[in-house]
Scaffold this motif. Structure first.
Motif, PDB file in Angstrom:
ATOM      1  N   SER A   1       0.821  -1.213   0.000  1.00 13.92           N
ATOM      2  CA  SER A   1       0.000   0.000   0.000  1.00 13.92           C
ATOM      3  C   SER A   1       0.850   1.257   0.000  1.00 13.92           C
ATOM      4  O   SER A   1       0.420   2.315  -0.466  1.00 13.92           O
ATOM      5  CB  SER A   1      -0.936   0.005   1.225  1.00 13.92           C
ATOM      6  N   GLY A   2       2.099   1.146   0.491  1.00 14.92           N
ATOM      7  CA  GLY A   2       2.975   2.308   0.515  1.00 14.92           C
ATOM      8  C   GLY A   2       3.828   2.469  -0.724  1.00 14.92           C
ATOM      9  O   GLY A   2       4.480   3.501  -0.908  1.00 14.92           O
ATOM     10  N   GLY A   3       3.865   1.436  -1.577  1.00 11.64           N
ATOM     11  CA  GLY A   3       4.683   1.519  -2.782  1.00 11.64           C
ATOM     12  C   GLY A   3       5.982   0.757  -2.673  1.00 11.64           C
ATOM     13  O   GLY A   3       6.904   1.001  -3.457  1.00 11.64           O
ATOM     14  N   LEU A   4       6.071  -0.184  -1.746  1.00 15.38           N
ATOM     15  CA  LEU A   4       7.266  -1.026  -1.661  1.00 15.38           C
ATOM     16  C   LEU A   4       7.087  -2.259  -2.538  1.00 15.38           C
ATOM     17  O   LEU A   4       5.955  -2.736  -2.736  1.00 15.38           O
ATOM     18  CB  LEU A   4       7.544  -1.461  -0.224  1.00 15.38           C
ATOM     19  N   CYS A   5       8.183  -2.770  -3.068  1.00 12.90           N
ATOM     20  CA  CYS A   5       8.141  -3.961  -3.904  1.00 12.90           C
ATOM     21  C   CYS A   5       9.364  -4.817  -3.605  1.00 12.90           C
ATOM     22  O   CYS A   5      10.340  -4.338  -3.024  1.00 12.90           O
ATOM     23  CB  CYS A   5       8.083  -3.588  -5.386  1.00 12.90           C
ATOM     24  N   PRO A   6       9.335  -6.100  -3.980  1.00 13.68           N
ATOM     25  CA  PRO A   6      10.482  -6.974  -3.702  1.00 13.68           C
ATOM     26  C   PRO A   6      11.710  -6.552  -4.499  1.00 13.68           C
ATOM     27  O   PRO A   6      11.603  -6.094  -5.635  1.00 13.68           O
ATOM     28  CB  PRO A   6       9.990  -8.360  -4.155  1.00 13.68           C
ATOM     29  N   VAL A   7      12.878  -6.745  -3.909  1.00 11.54           N
ATOM     30  CA  VAL A   7      14.111  -6.406  -4.595  1.00 11.54           C
ATOM     31  C   VAL A   7      14.542  -7.614  -5.436  1.00 11.54           C
ATOM     32  O   VAL A   7      15.558  -8.256  -5.189  1.00 11.54           O
ATOM     33  CB  VAL A   7      15.208  -5.951  -3.598  1.00 11.54           C
ATOM     34  N   THR A   8      13.737  -7.909  -6.457  1.00 12.34           N
ATOM     35  CA  THR A   8      13.995  -9.011  -7.376  1.00 12.34           C
ATOM     36  C   THR A   8      14.040  -8.467  -8.798  1.00 12.34           C
ATOM     37  O   THR A   8      13.456  -7.414  -9.094  1.00 12.34           O
ATOM     38  CB  THR A   8      12.907 -10.093  -7.282  1.00 12.34           C
ATOM     39  N   ARG A   9      14.712  -9.209  -9.687  1.00  7.75           N
ATOM     40  CA  ARG A   9      14.791  -8.773 -11.081  1.00  7.75           C
ATOM     41  C   ARG A   9      13.404  -8.667 -11.710  1.00  7.75           C
ATOM     42  O   ARG A   9      13.136  -7.754 -12.494  1.00  7.75           O
ATOM     43  CB  ARG A   9      15.655  -9.756 -11.880  1.00  7.75           C
ATOM     44  N   ARG A  10      12.552  -9.609 -11.373  1.00  7.06           N
ATOM     45  CA  ARG A  10      11.224  -9.616 -11.962  1.00  7.06           C
ATOM     46  C   ARG A  10      10.410  -8.390 -11.556  1.00  7.06           C
ATOM     47  O   ARG A  10       9.789  -7.735 -12.391  1.00  7.06           O
ATOM     48  CB  ARG A  10      10.489 -10.890 -11.539  1.00  7.06           C
ATOM     49  N   ALA A  11      10.433  -8.065 -10.247  1.00 11.53           N
ATOM     50  CA  ALA A  11       9.651  -6.925  -9.758  1.00 11.53           C
ATOM     51  C   ALA A  11      10.192  -5.609 -10.299  1.00 11.53           C
ATOM     52  O   ALA A  11       9.426  -4.737 -10.744  1.00 11.53           O
ATOM     53  CB  ALA A  11       9.660  -6.912  -8.228  1.00 11.53           C
ATOM     54  N   ILE A  12      11.512  -5.445 -10.279  1.00 14.12           N
ATOM     55  CA  ILE A  12      12.120  -4.208 -10.764  1.00 14.12           C
ATOM     56  C   ILE A  12      11.928  -4.090 -12.273  1.00 14.12           C
ATOM     57  O   ILE A  12      11.605  -3.013 -12.795  1.00 14.12           O
ATOM     58  CB  ILE A  12      13.611  -4.163 -10.392  1.00 14.12           C
ATOM     59  N   GLY A  13      12.098  -5.227 -12.990  1.00 15.11           N
ATOM     60  CA  GLY A  13      11.908  -5.223 -14.433  1.00 15.11           C
ATOM     61  C   GLY A  13      10.491  -4.859 -14.826  1.00 15.11           C
ATOM     62  O   GLY A  13      10.271  -4.163 -15.830  1.00 15.11           O
ATOM     63  N   TYR A  14       9.503  -5.303 -14.051  1.00 20.78           N
ATOM     64  CA  TYR A  14       8.107  -4.961 -14.344  1.00 20.78           C
ATOM     65  C   TYR A  14       7.888  -3.448 -14.257  1.00 20.78           C
ATOM     66  O   TYR A  14       7.271  -2.846 -15.143  1.00 20.78           O
ATOM     67  CB  TYR A  14       7.177  -5.678 -13.368  1.00 20.78           C
ATOM     68  N   LEU A  15       8.404  -2.837 -13.202  1.00 16.60           N
ATOM     69  CA  LEU A  15       8.219  -1.401 -13.024  1.00 16.60           C
ATOM     70  C   LEU A  15       8.921  -0.585 -14.103  1.00 16.60           C
ATOM     71  O   LEU A  15       8.463   0.498 -14.476  1.00 16.60           O
ATOM     72  CB  LEU A  15       8.729  -0.976 -11.645  1.00 16.60           C
ATOM     73  N   LEU A  16      10.035  -1.111 -14.614  1.00 10.08           N
ATOM     74  CA  LEU A  16      10.819  -0.370 -15.595  1.00 10.08           C
ATOM     75  C   LEU A  16      10.386  -0.638 -17.033  1.00 10.08           C
ATOM     76  O   LEU A  16      10.828   0.069 -17.946  1.00 10.08           O
ATOM     77  CB  LEU A  16      12.306  -0.711 -15.445  1.00 10.08           C
ATOM     78  N   SER A  17       9.548  -1.652 -17.254  1.00 14.82           N
ATOM     79  CA  SER A  17       9.192  -2.003 -18.628  1.00 14.82           C
ATOM     80  C   SER A  17       7.694  -2.074 -18.910  1.00 14.82           C
ATOM     81  O   SER A  17       7.271  -1.874 -20.043  1.00 14.82           O
ATOM     82  CB  SER A  17       9.827  -3.352 -19.000  1.00 14.82           C
ATOM     83  N   LYS A  18       6.889  -2.346 -17.878  1.00 12.72           N
ATOM     84  CA  LYS A  18       5.460  -2.559 -18.114  1.00 12.72           C
ATOM     85  C   LYS A  18       4.576  -1.600 -17.321  1.00 12.72           C
ATOM     86  O   LYS A  18       3.379  -1.819 -17.188  1.00 12.72           O
ATOM     87  CB  LYS A  18       5.086  -4.006 -17.772  1.00 12.72           C
ATOM     88  N   ASN A  19       5.163  -0.564 -16.795  1.00 10.98           N
ATOM     89  CA  ASN A  19       4.407   0.384 -15.976  1.00 10.98           C
ATOM     90  C   ASN A  19       4.513   1.796 -16.534  1.00 10.98           C
ATOM     91  O   ASN A  19       4.342   2.775 -15.803  1.00 10.98           O
ATOM     92  CB  ASN A  19       4.923   0.335 -14.526  1.00 10.98           C
ATOM     93  N   GLY A  20       4.832   1.897 -17.827  1.00 16.09           N
ATOM     94  CA  GLY A  20       4.983   3.214 -18.437  1.00 16.09           C
ATOM     95  C   GLY A  20       6.298   3.870 -18.051  1.00 16.09           C
ATOM     96  O   GLY A  20       7.252   3.210 -17.626  1.00 16.09           O
TER      97      GLY A  20
END
Length: 361
Positions: free
Chosen positions: A183-202
């Motif tokens: 709810s605060g905007g934290l995400c796992p420090v994994t390649r998949r999670a970071i890659g999603y934010l950098l490629s599929k979230n605009g």
């Protein structure tokens, strides 16, 4: 009858006099000043945050296990089904709630230390960014306050940029706590999670990573400016694969919030900490801060020390799907130079001397 009435009148007069005396005593007593009230609100805001991060996940897990063996077992069963259904959400951008970033308690949290955010360069919403957050400290308070809460004005300083903060993936397996983190905007420090934010979230996403991680927390103590960064190159590779610009940031004062028992390299206690860190992902630090009732007492609350987070100049990174080791090394070196420049230009402004140096291991 007259005697009874006279006695009652005397009792009433005596009671009235007692009440008036009590009111005078109460009014004469010193009332808490606005400053005292603000101090307590700040202390309570920090207390709820520390308890949430240290205990919420464990207590929630134990409670659900307990309920599973009572007549309330459907609650545990339903939540287990929900976690299974919602398992991948943390690695797909999470479920942030803007209202949580605007929660008034974060302003009291900010003012307790206080925490300040300093901008040195603009961040364009047409790009994505990986913000390297240094140092780790004990609880990453500067990173949390600046990138998760809106209390320090990140949204106003960097319009169009959505900040995220990464943390251990294991935290998102703990019931209730995972909802709080997402709810605060934290995400796992994994390649998949970071890659999603950098490629599929605009575009306009800024993913903050505390590069030194748990290993760096073991050396955290006041006056020490040592970072574990020399062999941490995974974040650079991810940045190259997605064309995300690298942004250094440094939180001056982060290491001054707690006192830690630091064991020397090679000691058996240090070996236990390092082995535990490799198995569990976090290091068991022995630290203390101030107590709840007094600054002089010892407890688990951080000391009130100013934290100033300076966000530096972005390092332009091209998009290379399969970067070579040489390319990764080159941009890693560029990032380190940018971080050193940021540190040296600001250290005397925020509590350090001209002779203090940033040591990178």
């Amino acid at each position: 009858m007259k005697t009874i009435i006279a006695a009652c009148s005397q009792n009433l007069s005596g009671s009235r006099a007692s009440i008036q005396a009590a009111l005078r005593t109460l009014l004469a007593a010193p009332w808490p000043s606005q400053r005292d009230i603000r101090s307590w609100l700040q202390l309570l805001s920090v207390l709820q945050w520390v308890l949430s991060f240290l205990l919420l996940g464990t207590v929630s897990l134990l409670l659900l296990i307990y309920l599973a063996f009572t007549s309330f077992w459907p609650i545990s069963a339903l939540y287990l089904a929900w976690i299974i259904f919602d398992w991948d959400t943390p690695e797909k951008g999470g479920r942030r709630l803007p209202c949580l970033r605007r929660w008034p308690v974060w302003k009291h949290f900010r003012d307790y230390f206080p925490v300040k955010l300093v901008k040195t360069h603009d961040l364009s919403p047409s790009h994505n960014y990986i913000i390297g957050s240094h140092p780790h400290g004990i609880l990453c308070i500067g990173a949390f306050c600046n990138f998760i809460t809106g209390s320090t004005g990140f949204g106003e300083m960097f319009p169009g940029i959505r900040p995220f903060l990464t943390t251990l993936a294991g935290n998102f397996r703990l019931p209730i706590f995972r909802e709080y983190l997402m709810s605060g905007g934290l995400c796992p420090v994994t390649r998949r999670a970071i890659g999603y934010l950098l490629s599929k979230n605009g575009t306009g996403n800024a993913v903050a990573i505390v590069i030194g991680g748990a290993a760096e927390s073991l050396s955290c103590r006041p006056g020490v400016t040592t970072l574990i960064l020399k062999n941490r190159k995974g974040f650079v590779r991810i940045a190259l694969q997605h064309g995300a610009y690298l942004v250094p940031s440094f939180s001056f004062g982060e290491n001054d919030l707690f006192r830690q028992v630091v064991f020397e390299e090679g000691s058996w206690m240090r070996s236990i900490q390092q082995r535990f860190q490799k198995m569990m992902g976090f290091a068991p630090c022995i630290f203390y801060g101030r107590g709840l009732t007094s600054v002089r007492s010892r407890g688990f609350l951080p000391y009130a020390r100013p934290i100033t987070t300076v966000v530096g100049e972005p390092v332009t990174v091209p998009k290379i799907e399969n970067p070579s080791c040489e390319t990764v090394d080159m941009y890693h070196e560029m990032y380190v130079r940018s971080l050193l420049k940021l540190f040296n230009e600001n250290k005397t402004k925020y509590g350090l001397s001209e002779t203090d140096e940033l040591h990178i291991l």
